[in-house]
Design an enzyme around this catalytic site. Structure first.
Site, PDB file in Angstrom:
ATOM      1  N   ASN A   1       0.853  -1.202   0.000  1.00  0.00           N
ATOM      2  CA  ASN A   1       0.000   0.000   0.000  1.00  0.00           C
ATOM      3  C   ASN A   1       0.882   1.243   0.000  1.00  0.00           C
ATOM      4  O   ASN A   1       2.102   1.146  -0.051  1.00  0.00           O
ATOM      5  CB  ASN A   1      -0.957  -0.020   1.197  1.00  0.00           C
ATOM      6  CG  ASN A   1      -0.195  -0.075   2.503  1.00  0.00           C
ATOM      7  OD1 ASN A   1       0.523   0.841   2.854  1.00  0.00           O
ATOM      8  ND2 ASN A   1      -0.337  -1.200   3.219  1.00  0.00           N
TER       9      ASN A   1
ATOM     10  N   ASP B   1      -4.201  -6.518   5.139  1.00  0.00           N
ATOM     11  CA  ASP B   1      -5.179  -7.381   5.804  1.00  0.00           C
ATOM     12  C   ASP B   1      -5.123  -8.807   5.253  1.00  0.00           C
ATOM     13  O   ASP B   1      -5.519  -9.755   5.928  1.00  0.00           O
ATOM     14  CB  ASP B   1      -6.588  -6.801   5.617  1.00  0.00           C
ATOM     15  CG  ASP B   1      -6.756  -5.524   6.434  1.00  0.00           C
ATOM     16  OD1 ASP B   1      -6.307  -5.508   7.593  1.00  0.00           O
ATOM     17  OD2 ASP B   1      -7.306  -4.533   5.904  1.00  0.00           O
TER      18      ASP B   1
ATOM     19  N   PRO C   1      -2.839 -12.011  10.373  1.00  0.00           N
ATOM     20  CA  PRO C   1      -3.188 -11.781  11.781  1.00  0.00           C
ATOM     21  C   PRO C   1      -3.386 -10.291  12.022  1.00  0.00           C
ATOM     22  O   PRO C   1      -2.730  -9.466  11.387  1.00  0.00           O
ATOM     23  CB  PRO C   1      -1.957 -12.278  12.548  1.00  0.00           C
ATOM     24  CG  PRO C   1      -0.844 -12.268  11.550  1.00  0.00           C
ATOM     25  CD  PRO C   1      -1.472 -12.484  10.198  1.00  0.00           C
ATOM     26  N   ASP C   2      -4.302  -9.949  12.919  1.00  0.00           N
ATOM     27  CA  ASP C   2      -4.460  -8.546  13.311  1.00  0.00           C
ATOM     28  C   ASP C   2      -3.490  -8.292  14.470  1.00  0.00           C
ATOM     29  O   ASP C   2      -3.715  -8.736  15.603  1.00  0.00           O
ATOM     30  CB  ASP C   2      -5.910  -8.247  13.722  1.00  0.00           C
ATOM     31  CG  ASP C   2      -6.127  -6.750  13.884  1.00  0.00           C
ATOM     32  OD1 ASP C   2      -5.310  -6.095  14.558  1.00  0.00           O
ATOM     33  OD2 ASP C   2      -7.102  -6.236  13.310  1.00  0.00           O
TER      34      ASP C   2
ATOM     35  N   LYS D   1     -11.392  -3.860  18.651  1.00  0.00           N
ATOM     36  CA  LYS D   1     -10.032  -4.302  18.971  1.00  0.00           C
ATOM     37  C   LYS D   1      -9.692  -4.057  20.442  1.00  0.00           C
ATOM     38  O   LYS D   1      -8.564  -4.275  20.860  1.00  0.00           O
ATOM     39  CB  LYS D   1      -9.029  -3.574  18.057  1.00  0.00           C
ATOM     40  CG  LYS D   1      -9.262  -3.852  16.566  1.00  0.00           C
ATOM     41  CD  LYS D   1      -8.117  -3.371  15.691  1.00  0.00           C
ATOM     42  CE  LYS D   1      -8.502  -3.490  14.213  1.00  0.00           C
ATOM     43  NZ  LYS D   1      -7.374  -3.646  13.303  1.00  0.00           N
TER      44      LYS D   1
END
Ligand code: PMT
Length: 435
Positions: A244, A313, A339-340, A375
């Site tokens: 990105n 993501d 994974p976050d 979160k």
């Protein structure tokens, strides 16, 4: 620009070549409404004359502790009580050492002992003097006692060397003083102007209000802050990848600002072309999985985790071992969730104070608050990305909407990322649990 209207600033100047910049600082403080009185040490007078400061501020300059004329007009105790805030710029290594040791052998050090108002100091000295263990210990001690350090900056020094120790520019100091006064509810005491000897509690009503006044004791000094920055890259084959537009500038600005606030900083960086800020421990990673592993490792025992990275993501399920040939008109890549990182750290039983970022193109508050809740974060800083006038990704400026649970919100106006970073750190410091 927020204002210092009706605020009484006692501007202390100690000896150092940077003291010539304090003349500009006096003007900049007056520009935003402050009333400024100046106290100079004998060292300061070797670099700049009291007459200059007197002409710029329109007030007599105070230089002597035992001055019969001054005692008749505004003696040292009254001068200390007059001020809403004391700002010392430059603060030399010698002055810092004297403050630590409680000296009262000149007017400036005596005033610092005889006051209960906030004291902000802008150190300025040679880089080796600044990095010397004695000065570093003194800086920590002063911070622990409630002094607020402004800087120092790094860069070319008057002695010809380059490094940390430069005094912040006058405009930076003014902005930090304005921000400090705004964040800490420093109360003007002009209503006492006619009162010869106000009591300490009359003198500064804020001194009796822990919620407003105690906040200037909150500091990031000595805390371990882990920051992720930049993009991640997810390989497709040996020559192609998904990524990105994150440049890393926002995360690096936070790392720089955190070091200036005396924090210990670990910066986990995706692939970016930025140099490592001085004083920062940097760990380079590439994929979301490698950033996840580095972050889990770094946050053990850390006080604050700030997740600025634009983490992919999804990653490609099957990374091709050889370069994929273009045989067909269309091709399909199967992506699987990464994974976050932030959510997994926020879910740890012994977790740091967790700060997320939210890059949103619409419904900024709704989506940011959604991430804050989902979160389980302590704070989220949302930026409105992709605007034609400022895409945020890659640019040098940003503005933030900062949200925290129970409807907390603060706006950080558009400014260079380093300035926005310093303001966000102040909000974080205010919201850290006191233990
Ligand atoms: O690097 P710059 O060019 O200076 O640009 C700065 C920035 C726009 C990248 C930065 O200000 C920013 O907004 N970073 C967060 C971007 C983002 O990925 O937001 P998000 O809404 O997708 O993610 C929410 C939060 O979860 C973020 O704190 C993110 O770091 C974290 N996250 C997301 C996905 C994931 N797999 N792991 C995570 O930790």
């Amino acid at each position: 620009m927020q204002s210092l209207q009706n605020k009484k600033i006692l501007l202390g100047i100690s000896g150092g070549i940077a003291s010539y910049k304090t003349a500009t600082l006096a003007r900049r403080l007056i520009d935003v409404g402050a009333e400024v009185r100046v106290v100079m040490t004998s060292g300061a007078q070797a670099f700049i004359t009291p007459l200059t400061l007197q002409a710029l501020t329109g007030n007599p300059v105070h230089t002597d502790l035992l001055d019969p004329a001054a005692e008749a007009a505004m003696g040292h105790i009254e001068l200390a009580r007059w001020a809403d805030i004391i700002v010392i710029a430059p603060a030399s290594a010698n002055l810092m050492a004297r403050l630590v040791n409680g000296f009262a052998d000149d007017l400036l050090t005596t005033l610092c002992l005889a006051t209960d108002v906030p004291i902000l100091i802008a150190p300025a000295m040679n880089r080796l003097m600044w990095s010397n263990a004695a000065t570093q210990d003194n800086a920590k001690t002063l911070t622990a006692r409630g002094y607020t350090l402004l800087g120092p900056d790094e860069g070319a020094q008057a002695c010809g060397e380059t490094g940390a120790g430069r005094m912040l520019e006058p405009e930076d100091i003014r902005d930090r003083v304005v921000q400090f006064a705004t964040n800490n509810g420093v109360t003007p005491i002009s209503k006492h102007a006619g009162s010869p000897m106000p009591t300490p509690s009359e003198h500064n009503p804020a001194a009796n209000q822990p919620s407003a006044f105690a906040e200037h004791h909150k500091s990031l000094a000595g805390l371990h802050i882990v920051i992720t920055a930049g993009p991640t890259v997810e390989p497709i084959d040996p020559v192609r990848y998904i990524t990105n537009r994150s440049s890393g500038k926002m995360g690096f600005a936070l790392a720089t600002a955190a070091v200036k606030q005396q924090a210990k900083v670990t910066l986990i960086a995706g692939p970016v072309s930025l140099s490592t800020p001085p004083g920062v421990t940097r760990i380079d990673v590439d994929t979301a999985k490698s950033m996840h592993a580095a972050a889990l490792n770094a946050v053990h025992g850390a006080d604050v985790f700030i997740s600025v990275a634009a983490v992919a993501d999804y990653r490609v399920e099957q990374v091709a071992q050889e370069k994929i040939k273009k045989n067909d008109n269309a091709m399909t890549l199967t992506l699987v969730r990464n994974p976050d990182i932030l959510a997994s750290i926020a879910a740890m039983p012994e977790r740091p104070f967790c700060v997320g970022f939210a890059a949103e193109t619409e419904h900024v508050e709704k989506y940011a608050r959604g991430k804050l809740t989902k979160k389980k974060l302590d704070l989220i800083a949302a930026n409105h990305v992709g605007q034609p006038d400022n895409p945020v990704f890659g640019s040098d400026t940003n503005s933030l909407e900062v949200f925290w649970p129970t409807d907390g919100h603060q706006h950080i106006p558009a400014a260079p990322k380093k300035q926005v970073a310093a303001q966000l750190l102040d909000i974080i410091a205010e919201r850290l649990p006191t233990s």
